[in-house]
Design a protein around this motif. Structure first.
Motif, PDB file in Angstrom:
ATOM      1  N   PHE A 131      -8.193   1.144   0.142  1.00  0.00           N
ATOM      2  CA  PHE A 131      -9.210   2.085  -0.426  1.00  0.00           C
ATOM      3  C   PHE A 131     -10.236   1.251  -0.677  1.00  0.00           C
ATOM      4  O   PHE A 131     -11.233   1.475   0.200  1.00  0.00           O
ATOM      5  CB  PHE A 131      -9.078   2.366  -2.034  1.00  0.00           C
ATOM      6  N   ASP A 132     -10.262  -0.253  -0.471  1.00  0.00           N
ATOM      7  CA  ASP A 132     -11.186  -1.629  -0.837  1.00  0.00           C
ATOM      8  C   ASP A 132     -11.884  -1.993   0.669  1.00  0.00           C
ATOM      9  O   ASP A 132     -12.819  -2.204   0.961  1.00  0.00           O
ATOM     10  CB  ASP A 132     -11.007  -2.389  -1.914  1.00  0.00           C
ATOM     11  N   TYR A 133     -11.289  -2.268   1.349  1.00  0.00           N
ATOM     12  CA  TYR A 133     -11.097  -2.371   2.702  1.00  0.00           C
ATOM     13  C   TYR A 133     -11.197  -2.095   3.821  1.00  0.00           C
ATOM     14  O   TYR A 133     -12.471  -1.680   4.543  1.00  0.00           O
ATOM     15  CB  TYR A 133     -10.454  -4.166   3.232  1.00  0.00           C
ATOM     16  N   LEU A 134     -10.194  -1.259   4.061  1.00  0.00           N
ATOM     17  CA  LEU A 134      -9.939  -0.119   5.126  1.00  0.00           C
ATOM     18  C   LEU A 134     -11.013   1.469   5.102  1.00  0.00           C
ATOM     19  O   LEU A 134     -11.434   1.727   5.703  1.00  0.00           O
ATOM     20  CB  LEU A 134      -8.711   0.668   5.238  1.00  0.00           C
ATOM     21  N   GLY A 135     -11.706   1.251   3.567  1.00  0.00           N
ATOM     22  CA  GLY A 135     -12.219   2.494   3.132  1.00  0.00           C
ATOM     23  C   GLY A 135     -11.469   4.056   3.673  1.00  0.00           C
ATOM     24  O   GLY A 135     -12.311   4.983   3.724  1.00  0.00           O
ATOM     25  N   LEU A 136      -9.973   4.080   3.342  1.00  0.00           N
ATOM     26  CA  LEU A 136      -9.193   5.213   3.014  1.00  0.00           C
ATOM     27  C   LEU A 136      -9.361   6.223   1.885  1.00  0.00           C
ATOM     28  O   LEU A 136     -10.291   5.880   0.949  1.00  0.00           O
ATOM     29  CB  LEU A 136      -7.922   4.691   3.618  1.00  0.00           C
ATOM     30  N   GLU A 137      -9.482   7.641   2.808  1.00  0.00           N
ATOM     31  CA  GLU A 137      -9.642   8.447   1.708  1.00  0.00           C
ATOM     32  C   GLU A 137      -8.403   8.899   0.939  1.00  0.00           C
ATOM     33  O   GLU A 137      -8.579   9.294  -0.364  1.00  0.00           O
ATOM     34  CB  GLU A 137     -10.384   9.378   2.219  1.00  0.00           C
ATOM     35  N   ARG A 138      -7.509   8.283   1.447  1.00  0.00           N
ATOM     36  CA  ARG A 138      -6.327   9.337   0.572  1.00  0.00           C
ATOM     37  C   ARG A 138      -5.006   8.467   1.028  1.00  0.00           C
ATOM     38  O   ARG A 138      -5.269   8.085   2.633  1.00  0.00           O
ATOM     39  CB  ARG A 138      -5.733  10.496   1.213  1.00  0.00           C
ATOM     40  N   ILE A 139      -3.919   7.934   0.511  1.00  0.00           N
ATOM     41  CA  ILE A 139      -2.727   7.040   0.677  1.00  0.00           C
ATOM     42  C   ILE A 139      -1.854   7.910   0.671  1.00  0.00           C
ATOM     43  O   ILE A 139      -1.380   8.170  -0.694  1.00  0.00           O
ATOM     44  CB  ILE A 139      -3.257   5.820   0.579  1.00  0.00           C
ATOM     45  N   GLU A 140      -0.587   7.438   0.969  1.00  0.00           N
ATOM     46  CA  GLU A 140       0.591   8.545   0.851  1.00  0.00           C
ATOM     47  C   GLU A 140       1.360   8.270   1.044  1.00  0.00           C
ATOM     48  O   GLU A 140       1.913   6.998   1.274  1.00  0.00           O
ATOM     49  CB  GLU A 140       0.504  10.457   1.664  1.00  0.00           C
ATOM     50  N   VAL A 141       2.708   8.491   0.018  1.00  0.00           N
ATOM     51  CA  VAL A 141       4.223   7.647   0.611  1.00  0.00           C
ATOM     52  C   VAL A 141       4.513   9.057   1.172  1.00  0.00           C
ATOM     53  O   VAL A 141       4.574   9.853   0.264  1.00  0.00           O
ATOM     54  CB  VAL A 141       4.861   7.046  -0.485  1.00  0.00           C
ATOM     55  N   LYS A 142       6.438   8.883   1.724  1.00  0.00           N
ATOM     56  CA  LYS A 142       7.127  10.056   2.076  1.00  0.00           C
ATOM     57  C   LYS A 142       8.288   9.182   1.858  1.00  0.00           C
ATOM     58  O   LYS A 142       8.156   7.948   2.274  1.00  0.00           O
ATOM     59  CB  LYS A 142       6.785  10.512   3.603  1.00  0.00           C
ATOM     60  N   PHE A 143       8.920  10.180   1.263  1.00  0.00           N
ATOM     61  CA  PHE A 143      10.800   9.945   1.547  1.00  0.00           C
ATOM     62  C   PHE A 143      11.712  10.869   1.102  1.00  0.00           C
ATOM     63  O   PHE A 143      11.171  12.297   0.963  1.00  0.00           O
ATOM     64  CB  PHE A 143      10.593   9.262   0.060  1.00  0.00           C
ATOM     65  N   MET A 144      12.788  10.847   1.804  1.00  0.00           N
ATOM     66  CA  MET A 144      13.694  11.195   1.377  1.00  0.00           C
ATOM     67  C   MET A 144      14.071  11.953  -0.202  1.00  0.00           C
ATOM     68  O   MET A 144      14.019  11.094  -0.581  1.00  0.00           O
ATOM     69  CB  MET A 144      14.606  11.010   1.257  1.00  0.00           C
ATOM     70  N   ILE A 145      14.080  12.915   0.040  1.00  0.00           N
ATOM     71  CA  ILE A 145      14.057  14.096  -1.369  1.00  0.00           C
ATOM     72  C   ILE A 145      15.120  13.261  -2.535  1.00  0.00           C
ATOM     73  O   ILE A 145      14.678  13.466  -4.369  1.00  0.00           O
ATOM     74  CB  ILE A 145      13.831  15.745  -1.734  1.00  0.00           C
ATOM     75  N   GLU A 146      16.156  12.767  -1.673  1.00  0.00           N
ATOM     76  CA  GLU A 146      17.378  12.106  -2.607  1.00  0.00           C
ATOM     77  C   GLU A 146      17.146  10.851  -3.362  1.00  0.00           C
ATOM     78  O   GLU A 146      17.585  10.161  -3.584  1.00  0.00           O
ATOM     79  CB  GLU A 146      18.611  12.320  -1.693  1.00  0.00           C
ATOM     80  N   ASN A 147      15.712   9.954  -2.798  1.00  0.00           N
ATOM     81  CA  ASN A 147      15.631   9.070  -3.092  1.00  0.00           C
ATOM     82  C   ASN A 147      14.839   8.732  -3.912  1.00  0.00           C
ATOM     83  O   ASN A 147      13.343   8.608  -4.328  1.00  0.00           O
ATOM     84  CB  ASN A 147      14.921   8.483  -2.342  1.00  0.00           C
ATOM     85  N   LYS A 148      15.305   9.690  -5.405  1.00  0.00           N
ATOM     86  CA  LYS A 148      14.329   8.869  -6.951  1.00  0.00           C
ATOM     87  C   LYS A 148      13.696   8.388  -6.746  1.00  0.00           C
ATOM     88  O   LYS A 148      12.302   8.174  -7.361  1.00  0.00           O
ATOM     89  CB  LYS A 148      15.000   9.424  -7.560  1.00  0.00           C
ATOM     90  N   ALA A 149      14.082   6.766  -6.873  1.00  0.00           N
ATOM     91  CA  ALA A 149      13.333   5.245  -6.747  1.00  0.00           C
ATOM     92  C   ALA A 149      12.099   5.298  -6.272  1.00  0.00           C
ATOM     93  O   ALA A 149      11.056   4.342  -6.655  1.00  0.00           O
ATOM     94  CB  ALA A 149      14.210   4.284  -6.541  1.00  0.00           C
ATOM     95  N   SER A 150      11.759   5.833  -5.138  1.00  0.00           N
ATOM     96  CA  SER A 150      10.672   5.521  -4.447  1.00  0.00           C
ATOM     97  C   SER A 150      10.099   6.100  -4.472  1.00  0.00           C
ATOM     98  O   SER A 150       8.711   6.034  -4.320  1.00  0.00           O
ATOM     99  CB  SER A 150      11.408   6.149  -2.432  1.00  0.00           C
ATOM    100  N   LEU A 151       9.975   7.572  -5.371  1.00  0.00           N
ATOM    101  CA  LEU A 151       9.151   8.287  -6.195  1.00  0.00           C
ATOM    102  C   LEU A 151       8.846   7.876  -7.106  1.00  0.00           C
ATOM    103  O   LEU A 151       7.426   7.697  -8.122  1.00  0.00           O
ATOM    104  CB  LEU A 151       9.890   9.840  -6.025  1.00  0.00           C
ATOM    105  N   SER A 152       9.727   7.223  -7.350  1.00  0.00           N
ATOM    106  CA  SER A 152       9.603   6.416  -9.145  1.00  0.00           C
ATOM    107  C   SER A 152       8.277   4.997  -9.070  1.00  0.00           C
ATOM    108  O   SER A 152       7.593   4.727 -10.018  1.00  0.00           O
ATOM    109  CB  SER A 152      10.784   5.411  -9.749  1.00  0.00           C
ATOM    110  N   VAL A 153       8.452   4.480  -7.994  1.00  0.00           N
ATOM    111  CA  VAL A 153       7.384   3.122  -7.159  1.00  0.00           C
ATOM    112  C   VAL A 153       5.962   3.913  -7.080  1.00  0.00           C
ATOM    113  O   VAL A 153       5.545   3.212  -7.660  1.00  0.00           O
ATOM    114  CB  VAL A 153       7.746   2.853  -6.207  1.00  0.00           C
ATOM    115  N   ALA A 154       6.348   4.888  -6.588  1.00  0.00           N
ATOM    116  CA  ALA A 154       4.558   6.056  -6.015  1.00  0.00           C
ATOM    117  C   ALA A 154       3.956   6.182  -6.957  1.00  0.00           C
ATOM    118  O   ALA A 154       2.898   5.666  -7.675  1.00  0.00           O
ATOM    119  CB  ALA A 154       4.979   7.320  -5.241  1.00  0.00           C
TER     120      ALA A 154
END
Length: 211
Positions: A131-154
């Motif tokens: 956001f601060d350097y690249l000037g992006l408007e949206r940043i996402e994470v995608k994950f296999m739905i069984e991977n609850k830990a990845s969603l928790s980090v996000a």
């Protein structure tokens, strides 16, 4: 104000620091530390690649990254624990679309360091870069739905779970449902101050002027 052609940063990936982590390019010397977790089925279960079968495979992979880094094609940082100097995982941009001002982040961590906030710490640093350097408007994470830990980090990083695309990806012979979580620029700045990355503008300037 954002920098002219900020993607130049990836031709000479800068080292970054957080409270507990030193973030730098992945190096062949990281092979033993990386193999420690890259060889585990529990780590690769929800990733696109299979477990490494030997330290030499890991070392060859790391050697191959030297060319990819030099071409600006690899945007992943090694996560180094400041206390032990051990490489404990990686975090980086798996995709950046400057035309649409969007990016995607991914992270992998040695299970010995799970549930200690390291993945979120690294991800928050890269949200700042995005956001601060690249000037992006949206940043996402995608994950296999069984991977609850990845969603928790996000979610710890302020991202909102958006939903699931059913059978979106064929992974290791299995059609997987893929979950999405994201954070928008204005949401990010509700809780974070803008950081100054003006020093990145001078990194390898003479090299950048030739590309």
């Amino acid at each position: 104000m954002f920098f002219e052609n900020p993607m130049k940063i990836f031709y000479n990936l800068p080292s970054l620091h957080t409270e507990r982590l030193y973030m730098r390019k992945m190096l062949p010397d990281d092979a033993d530390d990386m193999f420690e977790y890259a060889s585990l089925e529990e780590v690769t279960r929800y990733l696109l690649w299979r477990p490494h079968v030997s330290p030499s495979e890991t070392r060859m992979y790391l050697y191959s990254l030297k060319r990819e880094y030099s071409r600006g094609n690899h945007r992943e940082w090694a996560l180094i624990d400041k206390k032990t100097s051990k490489m404990i995982g990686t975090c980086g941009f798996t995709e950046i679309d400057m035309e649409n001002k969007t990016g995607e982040l991914g992270y992998v961590l040695n299970p010995k360091f799970h549930r200690q906030g390291y993945a979120a710490e690294a991800t928050k640093k890269l949200l700042s870069i995005g956001f601060d350097y690249l000037g992006l408007e949206r940043i996402e994470v995608k994950f296999m739905i069984e991977n609850k830990a990845s969603l928790s980090v996000a979610q710890k990083c302020g991202m909102t779970f958006e939903g699931v695309l059913r059978r979106k990806m064929l992974v290791k012979g299995i059609q997987r449902d893929i979950g999405y979580a994201s954070i928008l620029k204005d949401e990010y700045y509700l809780h974070n101050e803008k950081q100054d990355y003006s020093e990145f503008k001078t990194i390898k300037k003479s090299f950048f002027d030739r590309i």
